[in-house]
Design an enzyme around this catalytic site. Structure first.
Site, PDB file in Angstrom:
ATOM      1  N   MET A  30       0.849  -1.197   0.000  1.00 27.02           N
ATOM      2  CA  MET A  30       0.000   0.000   0.000  1.00 27.02           C
ATOM      3  C   MET A  30       0.884   1.247   0.000  1.00 27.02           C
ATOM      4  O   MET A  30       0.426   2.340   0.345  1.00 27.02           O
ATOM      5  CB  MET A  30      -0.933  -0.007   1.201  1.00 27.02           C
ATOM      6  CG  MET A  30      -1.890  -1.215   1.181  1.00 27.02           C
ATOM      7  SD  MET A  30      -3.427  -0.958   2.060  1.00 27.02           S
ATOM      8  CE  MET A  30      -2.840  -0.651   3.699  1.00 27.02           C
ATOM      9  N   GLY A  31       2.159   1.088  -0.374  1.00 28.06           N
ATOM     10  CA  GLY A  31       3.074   2.226  -0.408  1.00 28.06           C
ATOM     11  C   GLY A  31       3.562   2.607   0.975  1.00 28.06           C
ATOM     12  O   GLY A  31       3.511   1.799   1.901  1.00 28.06           O
ATOM     13  N   LEU A  33       6.620   2.996   1.776  1.00 30.14           N
ATOM     14  CA  LEU A  33       7.540   1.862   1.880  1.00 30.14           C
ATOM     15  C   LEU A  33       8.618   2.087   2.932  1.00 30.14           C
ATOM     16  O   LEU A  33       9.170   3.180   3.067  1.00 30.14           O
ATOM     17  CB  LEU A  33       8.190   1.608   0.517  1.00 30.14           C
ATOM     18  CG  LEU A  33       7.210   1.327  -0.626  1.00 30.14           C
ATOM     19  CD1 LEU A  33       7.978   1.035  -1.913  1.00 30.14           C
ATOM     20  CD2 LEU A  33       6.271   0.164  -0.295  1.00 30.14           C
ATOM     21  N   ALA A  35      11.856  -0.395   5.328  1.00 26.53           N
ATOM     22  CA  ALA A  35      12.816  -1.494   5.126  1.00 26.53           C
ATOM     23  C   ALA A  35      12.141  -2.862   5.120  1.00 26.53           C
ATOM     24  O   ALA A  35      12.657  -3.811   4.520  1.00 26.53           O
ATOM     25  CB  ALA A  35      13.896  -1.427   6.201  1.00 26.53           C
ATOM     26  N   GLY A  36      10.978  -2.979   5.781  1.00 30.53           N
ATOM     27  CA  GLY A  36      10.245  -4.259   5.748  1.00 30.53           C
ATOM     28  C   GLY A  36       9.802  -4.587   4.331  1.00 30.53           C
ATOM     29  O   GLY A  36       9.991  -5.702   3.835  1.00 30.53           O
ATOM     30  N   HIS A  37       9.217  -3.591   3.641  1.00 26.40           N
ATOM     31  CA  HIS A  37       8.808  -3.809   2.247  1.00 26.40           C
ATOM     32  C   HIS A  37      10.027  -4.144   1.380  1.00 26.40           C
ATOM     33  O   HIS A  37       9.966  -5.008   0.512  1.00 26.40           O
ATOM     34  CB  HIS A  37       8.155  -2.541   1.673  1.00 26.40           C
ATOM     35  CG  HIS A  37       6.879  -2.142   2.339  1.00 26.40           C
ATOM     36  ND1 HIS A  37       6.771  -1.025   3.127  1.00 26.40           N
ATOM     37  CD2 HIS A  37       5.659  -2.716   2.325  1.00 26.40           C
ATOM     38  CE1 HIS A  37       5.532  -0.909   3.568  1.00 26.40           C
ATOM     39  NE2 HIS A  37       4.829  -1.928   3.105  1.00 26.40           N
ATOM     40  N   GLN A 148       5.566 -11.300   7.563  1.00 20.70           N
ATOM     41  CA  GLN A 148       5.077 -12.069   8.713  1.00 20.70           C
ATOM     42  C   GLN A 148       4.419 -11.143   9.743  1.00 20.70           C
ATOM     43  O   GLN A 148       3.636 -11.587  10.570  1.00 20.70           O
ATOM     44  CB  GLN A 148       6.248 -12.850   9.328  1.00 20.70           C
ATOM     45  CG  GLN A 148       5.980 -13.533  10.663  1.00 20.70           C
ATOM     46  CD  GLN A 148       4.907 -14.616  10.574  1.00 20.70           C
ATOM     47  OE1 GLN A 148       4.621 -15.140   9.500  1.00 20.70           O
ATOM     48  NE2 GLN A 148       4.306 -14.943  11.717  1.00 20.70           N
ATOM     49  N   GLN A 153      -3.144 -11.939   8.089  1.00 18.45           N
ATOM     50  CA  GLN A 153      -3.326 -11.738   6.650  1.00 18.45           C
ATOM     51  C   GLN A 153      -2.689 -12.901   5.875  1.00 18.45           C
ATOM     52  O   GLN A 153      -3.283 -13.432   4.924  1.00 18.45           O
ATOM     53  CB  GLN A 153      -2.679 -10.411   6.228  1.00 18.45           C
ATOM     54  CG  GLN A 153      -2.571 -10.219   4.725  1.00 18.45           C
ATOM     55  CD  GLN A 153      -2.128  -8.820   4.357  1.00 18.45           C
ATOM     56  OE1 GLN A 153      -2.936  -7.890   4.351  1.00 18.45           O
ATOM     57  NE2 GLN A 153      -0.856  -8.635   4.048  1.00 18.45           N
ATOM     58  N   SER A 186       4.100   1.013   8.282  1.00 22.56           N
ATOM     59  CA  SER A 186       3.861   2.339   7.683  1.00 22.56           C
ATOM     60  C   SER A 186       3.133   3.227   8.682  1.00 22.56           C
ATOM     61  O   SER A 186       3.240   4.452   8.626  1.00 22.56           O
ATOM     62  CB  SER A 186       3.025   2.211   6.412  1.00 22.56           C
ATOM     63  OG  SER A 186       3.689   1.356   5.505  1.00 22.56           O
TER      64      SER A 186
END
Ligand code: PAF
Length: 289
Positions: A30-31, A33, A35-37, A148, A153, A186
């Site tokens: 969902m943008g 962003l 470091a996880g993304h 994770q 989800q 986010s």
């Protein structure tokens, strides 16, 4: 990086990429962003010949009183990060592109969608299941990457991939944390400095229960009590309020509560820090011996 905004454009671009690459990975986001993304992108790059990402703040997974309008939108910065990371294709539709009038088909995952966040956010997982199924149909990736941190989800998505025979491999990547333990999200950017430090209650609660589990405790009630005791600590009159939503010990696939964690379990917490709802979790491995 090629940016497509309509489903038809993205479908055509993915067909083209799949024609020349052996495998295509998808990182749906969902943008906003962090470091996880980017850890999802880098896992996708190591396992696929080409990587596509999507940025879409999906209105159907937000409740009427949630943060859809306020959700951080940092498109230019996100594009820069994805380009630098090596993403070939970006799908960035508008809500009208994805939900033109007359669009009424939804994917309803059934009872699993009413557990954990699905209990607190009615309709949330129906919205997630619908948009992710549609992204899979548009991109037709070999593999798709999720964090994770959103453990419920991931369970819902495993469930629909199985039920609908979707030809995609789900890859769930580890939670990325700040040095002090806060899971990257986010939504962390909503937190004031005081709230940021109160938000550590989530990872501390999980660490306390994880410690106990590491010492051989397998009773879910004892692990839950360890989590609750961290949330009940009073941080003083100036502290932003922390309101626990849930602290649960569940089966990581069904999200149903377990009484004993000998066969492994998911410890999951959600809490409001002021107005911001954060989630975190810890997987407890099966008990040996
Ligand atoms: O995890 C997220 O960011 C979203 O729920 C997803 C999977 C991109 C669907 O909108």
């Amino acid at each position: 990086m090629l940016i497509c905004t309509t489903p038809a454009e993205m479908q055509a671009a993915c067909r083209h990429v799949r024609g020349s690459a052996h495998s295509l990975g998808l990182v749906p986001t969902m943008g906003a962003l962090h470091a996880g993304h980017l850890s999802l992108v880098s896992a996708a790059l190591t396992q696929n010949d080409a990587v596509a990402a999507s940025i879409f703040v999906n209105p159907t997974q937000f409740g009427p009183n949630e943060d859809y309008a306020a959700y951080p939108r940092t498109f230019d910065e996100d594009c820069r990060k994805l380009t630098e990371a090596g993403v070939a294709l970006l799908f960035a539709p508008t809500a009208a592109d994805m939900y033109p009038s007359g669009n009424t088909t939804f994917v309803d995952p059934g009872p699993i969608a009413t557990r954990l966040d699905g209990a607190s956010r009615p309709g949330h997982f129906r919205g997630v299941a619908t948009i992710v199924t549609r992204l899979f149909h548009i991109v037709q990736p070999d593999r798709a990457y999720f964090g994770q941190k959103d453990a419920a989800q991931a369970a819902v998505l495993r469930h629909i991939v199985r039920d609908l025979n979707l030809p995609v491999e789900l890859v769930v990547c580890p939670i990325v944390r700040e040095p002090d333990g806060l899971a990257l999200s986010s939504r962390n950017r909503y937190l004031s400095a005081g709230e940021r430090s109160r938000a550590l209650a989530l990872s501390r609660a999980l660490a306390a229960a994880g410690d106990l589990a590491g010492h051989g405790e397998t009773r879910a009630e004892a692990l839950r009590a360890a989590m609750l005791s961290v949330f009940s600590v009073d941080a003083g009159p100036d502290a932003a309020p922390v309101r626990l939503d849930y602290a649960a010990v569940v089966d990581p696939d069904t999200l149903l509560p377990v009484a004993d964690t000998s066969r492994g379990a998911l410890l999951a917490v959600a809490a409001f820090i002021g107005a911001t709802r954060l989630i975190d979790n810890l997987l407890i491995p099966a008990h040996e011996g």
